[in-house]
Design a protein around this motif. Structure first.
Motif, short mmCIF file in Angstrom:
data_model
loop_
_atom_site.label_atom_id
_atom_site.label_comp_id
_atom_site.label_asym_id
_atom_site.label_seq_id
_atom_site.Cartn_x
_atom_site.Cartn_y
_atom_site.Cartn_z
N LYS A 72 8.80 -8.32 -23.32
CA LYS A 72 9.87 -9.23 -23.58
C LYS A 72 10.83 -8.14 -24.04
CE LYS A 72 7.96 -13.78 -24.25
NZ LYS A 72 7.37 -14.36 -25.44
N TRP A 73 10.41 -7.26 -24.80
CA TRP A 73 11.45 -6.36 -25.26
C TRP A 73 12.00 -5.43 -24.35
CZ3 TRP A 73 7.55 -4.59 -29.78
CH2 TRP A 73 7.64 -5.56 -30.54
N TYR A 74 11.20 -5.32 -23.24
CA TYR A 74 11.74 -4.13 -22.24
C TYR A 74 12.39 -5.19 -21.20
CZ TYR A 74 8.39 -0.43 -23.25
OH TYR A 74 7.89 0.69 -23.99
N GLY A 75 12.56 -6.42 -21.49
CA GLY A 75 13.43 -7.30 -20.65
C GLY A 75 12.64 -7.56 -19.03
N THR A 76 11.33 -7.23 -19.44
CA THR A 76 10.56 -7.64 -18.00
C THR A 76 9.35 -8.40 -18.66
OG1 THR A 76 9.55 -5.45 -18.60
CG2 THR A 76 11.15 -5.58 -16.95
N PRO A 77 9.32 -9.56 -18.89
CA PRO A 77 8.35 -10.53 -19.40
C PRO A 77 7.15 -10.47 -18.39
CG PRO A 77 10.16 -12.05 -18.89
CD PRO A 77 10.63 -10.69 -18.79
N LEU A 78 5.93 -10.65 -19.08
CA LEU A 78 4.70 -10.54 -18.33
C LEU A 78 4.37 -12.16 -18.24
CD1 LEU A 78 2.66 -7.90 -20.01
CD2 LEU A 78 3.04 -8.01 -17.71
N LYS A 79 3.66 -12.42 -17.19
CA LYS A 79 3.54 -13.99 -16.95
C LYS A 79 2.54 -14.65 -18.09
CE LYS A 79 3.73 -13.85 -11.94
NZ LYS A 79 2.99 -13.82 -10.68
N GLU A 80 1.46 -13.82 -18.40
CA GLU A 80 0.67 -14.30 -19.52
C GLU A 80 -0.36 -13.43 -19.87
OE1 GLU A 80 -1.32 -17.84 -17.62
OE2 GLU A 80 -2.99 -16.66 -17.02
N ARG A 81 -1.08 -13.45 -21.17
CA ARG A 81 -2.18 -12.77 -21.48
C ARG A 81 -3.26 -12.88 -20.82
NH1 ARG A 81 -5.27 -13.38 -27.11
NH2 ARG A 81 -6.60 -11.61 -27.11
N VAL A 82 -3.97 -11.93 -20.22
CA VAL A 82 -5.31 -12.20 -19.38
C VAL A 82 -6.37 -11.25 -20.18
CG1 VAL A 82 -6.20 -11.43 -17.09
CG2 VAL A 82 -3.72 -11.97 -17.44
#
Ligand code: UDP
Length: 243
Positions: A72-82
């Motif tokens: 999120k800090w990079y401005g590129t959120p991941l969909k979820e923890r896997v």
């Protein structure tokens, strides 16, 4: 693909990773999935041969809320923890249904035995073999032979990180298994020896805190977390400033 401190994480849900896993299982070439949390990222950044192994993986999944936050800090959120635990149970369920062979390598003999019993109860048709994770360098050849004889489609290695990932990389070509994945303490979880945090802690994103309270020996390892957070934050700010 989402980069956190240069490590390329797959931006996929657990369901989507399992779909990729199914394709790998049907393929003739060897594939590797790495589940990486902040501690592992820090290990890889400090060790160039481990970093090379990580970059060779077919998929790297974010197994830690720290990675999801940093993205999120990079401005590129991941969909979820896997997580490795979740991927393991879903891939094993698929293997049982598709008639594929699964080999579990890792954990103590007691934990391995208990995990195998649990899995056999859950999936009576599952073709499953295993070996505990405590063997010497001299025994390694026998371990490799035992895996080769069983010829699994799915090899799950729980020797702790980075040992499991180094093991998989070292024998990747020789074993030629469609899908190999490092699973950390998952065999202990399957055995019921280590419980995942209650839903409350998982939802509050405090699973790391729960594990720290249950296993204080993890404290030293968790010291890597604030260092990871600081480095990722600085890198994210720098990356965004350059964009
Ligand atoms: N382990 C093993 N052989 C070893 C060292 C560790 O089989 O030489 C197993 C250990 O019994 C445990 C797992 O590796 O089941 C590591 O679990 P841990 O929770 O430390 O790993 P993480 O998931 O944090 O990488």
């Amino acid at each position: 693909m989402v980069r956190v401190l240069g490590i390329p994480f797959a931006n996929l849900t657990t369901f989507e990773v399992v779909q990729h896993g199914k394709q790998y299982l049907a393929d003739d070439k060897p594939h590797v999935i790495i589940t990486a949390g902040p501690e592992f990222v820090m290990q890889a950044l400090a060790n160039s041969s481990l970093l090379a192994i990580v970059k060779k993986a077919d998929l790297i999944t974010p197994d830690g809320i720290g990675i999801v936050l940093a993205a999120k800090w990079y401005g590129t959120p991941l969909k979820e923890r896997v997580t490795g635990v979740e991927l393991t149970s879903q891939l094993i369920a698929y293997a049982a249904q598709a008639g594929l062979r699964v080999y579990l390598l890792g954990a103590s003999q007691d934990a391995l035995q208990a995990a195998i019993e649990t899995l056999k109860k859950q999936h009576p048709m599952l073709m499953l073999a295993g070996r505990n994770g405590y063997f010497t360098e001299e025994d390694t050849e026998a371990v490799i032979q035992s895996i080769k004889t069983f010829a699994p489609h799915l090899l799950l290695v729980g020797l702790g990180q980075p040992k499991q990932d180094q093991f998989i990389d070292r024998y990747r070509d020789e074993l030629h298994i469609p899908l190999a994945m490092g699973v950390g303490g998952t065999i202990d979880v399957l055995a019921g020896k280590v419980k995942r945090a209650p839903q409350f802690f998982q939802k509050a994103k405090l699973e790391w805190f729960y594990r720290l309270c249950k296993e204080p020996r993890r404290f030293r390892r968790q010291l890597a977390l604030p260092i990871f957070a600081w480095r990722a934050f600085r890198d994210a700010v720098g990356t965004r400033a350059r964009q």
